[in-house]
Design an enzyme around this catalytic site. Sequence first.
Site, PDB file in Angstrom:
ATOM      1  CB  SER A   1       9.020   6.137   7.797  1.00  0.00           C
ATOM      2  OG  SER A   1       9.328   7.331   7.130  1.00  0.00           O
TER       3      SER A   1
ATOM      4  CE1 TYR B   1       4.616   5.654   4.822  1.00  0.00           C
ATOM      5  CE2 TYR B   1       6.136   7.490   5.123  1.00  0.00           C
ATOM      6  CZ  TYR B   1       5.902   6.138   4.957  1.00  0.00           C
ATOM      7  OH  TYR B   1       6.966   5.277   4.944  1.00  0.00           O
TER       8      TYR B   1
ATOM      9  CE  LYS C   1       5.297   3.246   7.703  1.00  0.00           C
ATOM     10  NZ  LYS C   1       5.279   1.801   7.606  1.00  0.00           N
TER      11      LYS C   1
HETATM   12  O1  LIG Z   1       8.440  13.262  -8.571  1.00  0.00           O
HETATM   13  C1  LIG Z   1       9.112  13.609  -7.588  1.00  0.00           C
HETATM   14  C2  LIG Z   1       9.189  12.854  -6.402  1.00  0.00           C
HETATM   15  C3  LIG Z   1       9.936  13.350  -5.364  1.00  0.00           C
HETATM   16  N1  LIG Z   1      10.590  14.508  -5.457  1.00  0.00           N
HETATM   17  C4  LIG Z   1      11.405  14.996  -4.337  1.00  0.00           C
HETATM   18  O2  LIG Z   1      12.365  14.009  -4.033  1.00  0.00           O
HETATM   19  C5  LIG Z   1      12.633  13.957  -2.634  1.00  0.00           C
HETATM   20  C6  LIG Z   1      12.350  12.565  -2.138  1.00  0.00           C
HETATM   21  O3  LIG Z   1      10.964  12.313  -2.260  1.00  0.00           O
HETATM   22  P1  LIG Z   1      10.370  10.832  -2.167  1.00  0.00           P
HETATM   23  O4  LIG Z   1       8.930  10.932  -2.489  1.00  0.00           O
HETATM   24  O5  LIG Z   1      11.179   9.904  -2.991  1.00  0.00           O
HETATM   25  O6  LIG Z   1      10.627  10.443  -0.671  1.00  0.00           O
HETATM   26  P2  LIG Z   1      10.108  11.125   0.694  1.00  0.00           P
HETATM   27  O7  LIG Z   1      11.286  11.755   1.345  1.00  0.00           O
HETATM   28  O8  LIG Z   1       8.934  11.965   0.490  1.00  0.00           O
HETATM   29  O9  LIG Z   1       9.601   9.866   1.518  1.00  0.00           O
HETATM   30  C7  LIG Z   1      10.416   8.761   1.538  1.00  0.00           C
HETATM   31  O10 LIG Z   1      11.261   8.839   2.620  1.00  0.00           O
HETATM   32  C8  LIG Z   1      10.701   8.750   3.871  1.00  0.00           C
HETATM   33  C9  LIG Z   1      11.752   8.931   4.913  1.00  0.00           C
HETATM   34  O11 LIG Z   1      12.394  10.139   4.786  1.00  0.00           O
HETATM   35  C10 LIG Z   1       9.975   7.444   3.991  1.00  0.00           C
HETATM   36  O12 LIG Z   1      10.846   6.351   4.090  1.00  0.00           O
HETATM   37  C11 LIG Z   1       9.005   7.233   2.832  1.00  0.00           C
HETATM   38  O13 LIG Z   1       8.523   5.906   2.815  1.00  0.00           O
HETATM   39  C12 LIG Z   1       9.579   7.508   1.518  1.00  0.00           C
HETATM   40  O14 LIG Z   1       8.558   7.587   0.555  1.00  0.00           O
HETATM   41  C13 LIG Z   1      11.718  15.018  -2.009  1.00  0.00           C
HETATM   42  O15 LIG Z   1      12.470  16.179  -1.839  1.00  0.00           O
HETATM   43  C14 LIG Z   1      10.638  15.234  -3.051  1.00  0.00           C
HETATM   44  O16 LIG Z   1      10.060  16.508  -3.029  1.00  0.00           O
HETATM   45  C15 LIG Z   1      10.515  15.261  -6.606  1.00  0.00           C
HETATM   46  O17 LIG Z   1      11.091  16.321  -6.685  1.00  0.00           O
HETATM   47  N2  LIG Z   1       9.767  14.794  -7.633  1.00  0.00           N
END
Ligand SMILES: O=c1ccn([C@@H]2O[C@H](COP(=O)(O)OP(=O)(O)O[C@H]3O[C@H](CO)[C@H](O)[C@H](O)[C@H]3O)[C@@H](O)[C@H]2O)c(=O)[nH]1
Length: 433
Positions: A217, A243, A247
Amino acid sequence: MKILLNSCENVDTVIARECGPRIRTSCKSSNYLTTRADKKIDNHALFSIHNYIYYCVYLLCDHTARLFDKVRWWFFEEIESPMSCKSCKCAVGKSNVILVTGGGGYVGSHTVVELLNANYSVIAIDNLSNCFSSDKHEKPESLKRVEKITSKNIIFYNVDIRNSSDLDKVFKKHKISTVIHFAALKSVGESTQKPLAYYENNVMHANGVKSLVYSSSATVYGIPQFLPLTESHPTGQGCTNPYGKTKYFVEEIGKDLCTAYPDWKLISLRYFNPVGAHPSGIIGEDPSGIPNNLMPYISQVAVGRRDFLRVFGSDYDTVDGTGVRDYIHIIDLAVGHLRALEKISKPTFTGFQPYNLGTGRGYSVLEVVKAFEKASGKKIEYKLVERRPGDIATCYSDASFAKEELNWVAEKDIDEMCKDTWKWQSNNPNGFS
Ligand SMILES: O=c1ccn([C@@H]2O[C@H](COP(=O)(O)OP(=O)(O)O[C@H]3O[C@H](CO)[C@H](O)[C@H](O)[C@H]3O)[C@@H](O)[C@H]2O)c(=O)[nH]1
């Protein structure tokens, strides 16, 4: 008359045993029968000739049988495991039997589609912790649907990767060439609340096969020191959540293994943010409980399962204050695994190598909301709330190394990601269940 032949005897000793030394010598003479008048000797001679022919026939049969046996084993060795693959016909050839751990999950199931379409044989294992199955002895629904999409069979075992004796059985039963390791927990937010579960699940268990494509990731980069993120960006430093640390740890273990044992090969695919669904709308992302990731949350709001989206943080230093990520279509990501398999199976490939799988372009949360509204025709209600612990402001890739080395580029844009997500979600409002 019957003669007992011992397998260790040669023709001379058999004839000597049965006929005596004189006859043995005589019967080797081609004109013996016509030149001797002695009836007794003739009888002996006839007897020994009979034995000789009998023995020759025996030898012929024995050698043919052994040869046949050798050919048979060679044949089975080449096309299937001598252990037991007869039941599953998993081995079409040594190099294309792939074990997919976490095969029932979102990335796993979409990759299995691409593997089957590319004629790999797939053995999938999953502990069903994050995918729907009507019965624990059955394949998860996602894989049943993959079989429908591809019209091909998947061999499935309900195995937890932490159970090494169950894993051993799978490795003994099938002649696996490469493992694609997806099985892991994957929520940044959850990992801050249940770190132990992440360390236990996500730090891998090695077993037999020394060729591994690993599902890593972008979180291994931690807080970016520069953007876009290249593979040479430091990893591990400033990983903001458990998490991401799991990785990073696995990558480090992989590096050590490949350094210590030159026959180990490991490709680590650093995913950016996988979203979207198979264009058929038959499979897609179906998180259990409340979605942690952005896209499934938005699509559940659109389909009426959730009231509104909480946007985590609106004060980041980004285009509109919300977090920016590099979203990548799940099909592009799955194809990236095929390219990695092709790379790792080359004899010239050695050691450990990471590749970024991303589009190279970032979108903010509000930009994604807008794109989804356009694709679905639905209004997405949202509220701006506090930042989520462990999140960073901006993250996007430089994926040019994967292009150069794997001949891979992400082809699908944000509109297609939203369109396919909506097709899946609107056709399956409650996911697989
Ligand atoms: O209900 C939500 C969920 C997410 N977000 C925002 O949306 C963006 C993306 O969040 P995600 O939870 O969809 O993804 P992450 O970037 O946290 O993590 C993801 O991307 C990572 C790599 O950057 C990894 O691959 C991981 O497995 C995957 O979950 C973030 O700014 C987060 O704060 C919201 O505003 N509301």
